[in-house]
Write an enzyme that holds these catalytic residues in place. Structure first.
Site, PDB file in Angstrom:
ATOM      1  N   PRO A   2      35.860  29.016  52.684  1.00 17.04           N
ATOM      2  CA  PRO A   2      36.269  29.214  54.086  1.00 17.04           C
ATOM      3  C   PRO A   2      37.060  30.508  54.313  1.00 17.04           C
ATOM      4  CG  PRO A   2      36.712  26.968  53.371  1.00 17.04           C
ATOM      5  CD  PRO A   2      36.372  27.775  52.143  1.00 17.04           C
ATOM      6  N   GLU A   3      36.504  31.380  55.166  1.00 13.92           N
ATOM      7  CA  GLU A   3      37.201  32.578  55.608  1.00 13.92           C
ATOM      8  C   GLU A   3      37.387  32.456  57.129  1.00 13.92           C
ATOM      9  OE1 GLU A   3      35.401  36.153  53.993  1.00 13.92           O
ATOM     10  OE2 GLU A   3      34.875  35.145  52.138  1.00 13.92           O
ATOM     11  N   LYS A  59      43.120  32.639  57.671  1.00 14.49           N
ATOM     12  CA  LYS A  59      42.433  31.478  57.098  1.00 14.49           C
ATOM     13  C   LYS A  59      43.260  30.196  57.227  1.00 14.49           C
ATOM     14  CE  LYS A  59      40.738  34.479  53.378  1.00 14.49           C
ATOM     15  NZ  LYS A  59      40.660  34.582  51.921  1.00 14.49           N
ATOM     16  N   ARG A 250      36.967  40.895  41.372  1.00 13.97           N
ATOM     17  CA  ARG A 250      36.093  40.092  42.223  1.00 13.97           C
ATOM     18  C   ARG A 250      34.692  40.677  42.188  1.00 13.97           C
ATOM     19  NH1 ARG A 250      39.188  36.724  45.455  1.00 13.97           N
ATOM     20  NH2 ARG A 250      37.198  35.684  45.796  1.00 13.97           N
TER      21      ARG A 250
END
Ligand SMILES: [Zn+2]
Length: 262
Positions: A2-3, A59, A250
């Site tokens: 979830p962003e 968020k 990342r």
């Protein structure tokens, strides 16, 4: 994961299902999901009250109660909300279950337990304590430019840094960089005014488009990278193949033909 667009969709879902109904009971199914509030305090505070309004920042989702306390929801990697009536529809990883007097339930489901639920007094204070940057959809270009001024590091990691701007994670930073044609490894100090302006415009367009399509990758326009965010897929612009690199620990997906390194 979830962003900002996902959490905005959760906010609208909660607004349309769960506001202004008296809470009958509350079950904390796994205490590890709680922040500082003890389970019994959360239960006692919520029971008999209503969820009055919501506010999203980056968020984080804040839900105001009758007594002016706020429920803080952070969705971690796997969090989501489900409103349902029949107990057999309860999602399999419900960590918090709110039962309303109308017989319906609201579950906070979080398989990997990296989300968090807490009871707080004031969202503004919470945002300050966590040193969160401004919400990306409430930002204008001059403030956006100022937030990046004098920074070091890559644009990919800067976009994901919640203390610079709040809302973007690994997935939407890839999309924004693809739309703006900026290589994820570009140094922030290399970005000129024109590129920053383009980046800002794309942050707004990408996030709003995602929200319009319920943050569902399968519903996004064909010009988006997100549904094809895998190594070896064809670039949506037809210029090359999607590649993967490690950027600040990342994984970034990008099109080397569209997003040249500067
Ligand atoms: Zn391309």
């Amino acid at each position: 994961v979830p962003e900002l667009p996902d959490v905005e969709v959760f906010k609208r879902y909660l607004d349309s299902t769960s506001l202004h109904q008296k809470i009958g009971s509350v079950e904390v199914k796994n205490k590890k999901i709680l922040g500082e509030v003890p389970a019994n305090k959360l239960r006692e505070t919520l029971e008999g009250q209503e969820l009055e309004s919501t506010h999203r920042h980056g968020k984080h989702l804040f839900v105001q109660l009758d007594n002016d306390d706020w429920l803080m929801l952070h969705f971690g990697m796997t969090g989501w909300l489900k409103y349902f009536k029949d107990p057999k529809d309860e999602p399999s990883h419900a960590r918090l279950l709110i039962t309303f007097e109308n017989g319906y339930h609201l579950a906070f489901d979080c398989q990997r337990m990296l989300g968090e639920v807490d009871l707080i007094e004031d969202p503004e204070e919470f945002i300050e304590d966590k040193r969160l940057g401004p919400d990306l959809l409430e930002l204008d270009f001059p403030s956006f430019r100022k937030r990046f001024g004098g920074r070091k590091g890559t644009i990919k990691s800067a976009l994901m840094n919640q203390q610079i701007i709040a809302g973007i994670g690994n997935i939407y930073s890839d999309e924004i960089l693809f739309q703006a044609r900026v290589h994820p490894g570009t140094g922030v100090d290399w970005l000129d005014e024109e590129v920053l302006k383009k980046l800002f415009e794309e942050t707004q367009r990408v996030l709003r488009t995602a929200i319009e399509h319920q943050a569902d990758p399968e519903k996004l326009p064909d010009s988006f990278l997100l549904p094809l965010r895998r190594k070896g897929e064809k670039c949506p612009r037809g210029n090359g193949m999607i590649e993967r690199i490690k950027a600040t620990g990342r994984t970034a997906y990008f099109c080397p033909a569209c997003q040249s390194q500067s």
